[in-house]
Structures are given as C-alpha cells and as structure tokens.
Design an enzyme around this catalytic site. Structure first.
Site, PDB file in Angstrom:
ATOM      1  N   ASP A   1     -14.488  -6.064  15.779  1.00 55.47           N
ATOM      2  CA  ASP A   1     -15.255  -7.027  14.974  1.00 55.47           C
ATOM      3  C   ASP A   1     -16.503  -6.411  14.337  1.00 55.47           C
ATOM      4  OD1 ASP A   1     -16.099  -6.919  17.713  1.00 55.47           O
ATOM      5  OD2 ASP A   1     -17.251  -8.764  17.476  1.00 55.47           O
ATOM      6  N   HIS A   2     -16.731  -5.109  14.598  1.00 52.91           N
ATOM      7  CA  HIS A   2     -17.912  -4.443  14.014  1.00 52.91           C
ATOM      8  C   HIS A   2     -17.546  -3.327  13.040  1.00 52.91           C
ATOM      9  CE1 HIS A   2     -20.814  -6.466  16.704  1.00 52.91           C
ATOM     10  NE2 HIS A   2     -19.688  -6.657  17.366  1.00 52.91           N
TER      11      HIS A   2
HETATM   12 ZN   LIG Z   1     -18.748  -7.981  18.812  1.00 53.59          ZN
HETATM   13 ZN   LIG Z   2     -18.636  -5.476  21.236  1.00 52.37          ZN
END
Ligand SMILES: [Zn+2]
Ligand SMILES: [Zn+2]
Length: 304
Positions: A66-67
């Site tokens: 998610d990054h």
């Molecule tokens: Zn995250």
């Molecule tokens: Zn994380």
C-alpha cells in the site's frame, strides 16, 4: 515561497471508495516531493490540482504494497506524457533492487533517467533550500520516517540601523539582506550588524507506518506539521501493536511529546466509514489534531 501539503491517499492497507492508499505530496514553489506511492497515485494527482510532471523526488517509507505498488504505473504514466527530466526515488535498503525490477516489467523501458537512492536512519539529504532527514520508524518490517526541514532564513532587516550606519537605501541594502558585507566610507558593514536572529524555516514530518516510536518523536521535534499513522482507535490498541501501527490516541501522544504545531491522522483503517471517532480521541490529548482526507490541501505558512 509557498508550501502546500496535498493528501492524495489517506487510507490504510487497501484502497476504498473513500480513501486511496498512502501518498502525500509536498508542493514547495515549483517542485513536488512525493512521500509514498500507493496504487493509483497518478489518478489521485489528476483529481487534485497538482501536475505529476512537477515531481522531482519520491520517498518510499517501506515495502508494504500500500506504500509502493503505485510506482510501476506512475513511472509508465510519466513516460507516456513525454517526461524528460530525471526522477529520484529514495527508500530503505532494497529500493535499488525494487526500482530495477520495476524498470524491467513487461515491455517497458524508461526513456528518462531514474535514480534510486538507499537511505537510512540518521541521514540528512541536502537539497536547495531544505533537507530531508531520515529516521527509523517502528513497524513490523523495516520502515523509515522522513522530515522535510527548510533552511533557516536570514533575520529581519533593520532599516533604521542601516540608515544610521550611513548606508544609502538601494542595492547595498539587498546585498546585506542576502548575507554579503558592504563597504561604506572605508568602513566594513557586516550583515549581522543590520540583521536580526536567523528565522526558522518550515518543518513537516511524515511517520509512515509506525507504532509510537522514540526515533519518530525525535525526528518530529517542533514540526509545523506531523502526519502520523493512526490506523485504529484505542479499543483496538492490541491489534495496532500486533500489526505495527498506532491508535489515534498514540499519534496524539507523539505529537504532544514532539511539541509539534499540528497533527494530521492518516493511514485510516477501511473499517472507519466516519473517522470522527479518531479525531475526537486524538483531540483529548492533542487539541490541534485533524483526520486527513483524500484531496485535503493544507498551506504551511512561514512563521513571522
Ligand atoms: Zn500501510
Ligand atoms: Zn506497512
């Protein structure tokens, strides 16, 4: 110089209708610096007022999807828009390998230069007018927090004093304001004779995913803005610890301890349709707390 923070992705773990995954852009003058690049970040740019072509640097906090999963699509979109200027990508150990893999996916080959830089706890990377400081965060995988710290500005110019010293109004004033000595009637006037104490620039800290963490408190010290993990509310503190995240109350304690001006809570778990609960929880400990939402835009002003 104007400085704005644009929240482009404020959700934790996976994208939802309300929130995309992690990305926050700092627009400083004509430059954009991006922190994390979750899936679909280039689309978030298009929905905001920002142009992704102005990005010069991307800082990745850690290698949870998610990054960083937005990077391949983002880079390919830049190429399709005829980007020519170089792009610098910074991140923890492993970023070079990751960028290499991204640049060899499918038929894609980049036509503009892309440089990957590994950074670590304690680094301070100098750029024109500011530096990016790096500290370890406390997550369940190696993760970094970053702060953008502007250089000190020269002190206020004391016009009365300058006139008293016999300096005529005009170009010599400007020289002194820019830190140069001048000579008048055979006497040397140094800038410190007419300038007040240097004034601080702005400071913004981005925690990335983290539990409450000593080194993040230190990094964030006296920031104008702290953007901190607040994945859960206090009733899920156990869960927060298990996954290496913070509750809103814990983020507020970090803000209080670091003596920051303003706290923005981010990486909000998809379970919260309405994040008011998190804001209220944080405000009991640190009143100047706000839940960040996608496309929120904050101007950070220079202190007088
Ligand atoms: Zn995250
Ligand atoms: Zn994380």
């Amino acid at each position: 110089m104007q400085l704005y923070i644009h929240f482009l992705g404020t959700g934790g773990s996976w994208p939802t209708v309300q929130r995309n995954v992690s990305a926050v852009a700092i627009k400083r003058g004509g430059e954009i610096i991006l922190f994390d690049c979750g899936e679909g970040t280039q689309r978030q740019f298009q929905k905001s007022k920002l142009s992704y072509m102005q990005i010069t640097k991307i800082f990745i906090t850690h290698f949870h999807g998610d990054h960083f999963l937005g990077l391949p699509g983002f880079i390919q979109t830049l190429q399709l828009n005829d980007r020519e200027q170089p792009l610098h990508i910074y991140g923890p150990k492993g970023i070079k390998e990751l960028v290499y893999q991204i640049l060899h996916l499918g038929y894609f080959r980049p036509s503009f230069p892309i440089f990957a830089h590994e950074v670590k706890d304690g680094d301070a990377i100098e750029f024109e007018g500011y530096k990016i400081k790096v500290a370890n965060a406390c997550h369940n995988v190696p993760a970094l927090a970053y702060s953008l710290e502007e250089n000190k500005r020269p002190g206020k110019f004391n016009k009365k004093k300058a006139l008293e010293l016999g300096i005529p109004e005009g170009p010599l004033f400007r020289k002194l304001q820019y830190g140069e000595s001048v000579e008048i009637n055979g006497k040397i006037i140094t800038p410190d004779m007419v300038l007040g104490k240097p004034r601080p620039g702005r400071k913004i800290t981005i925690s990335g995913d983290t539990m409450p963490c000593r080194s993040v408190v230190k990094l964030a010290s006296k920031s104008d803005v702290l953007i901190h993990d607040a994945t859960f509310d206090s009733s899920l503190e156990e869960r927060a610890r298990e996954y290496g995240h913070s509750t809103a109350a814990q983020a507020a304690m970090v803000a209080k301890e670091a003596k920051v001006e303003k706290l923005f809570l981010t990486h909000i778990s998809p379970r919260y349709k309405n994040a008011e609960l998190l804001e209220n929880e944080a405000r009991k400990i640190f009143p100047n707390s706000y839940v960040a939402n996608d496309f929120m835009e904050i101007e950070v002003k220079l202190k007088k």
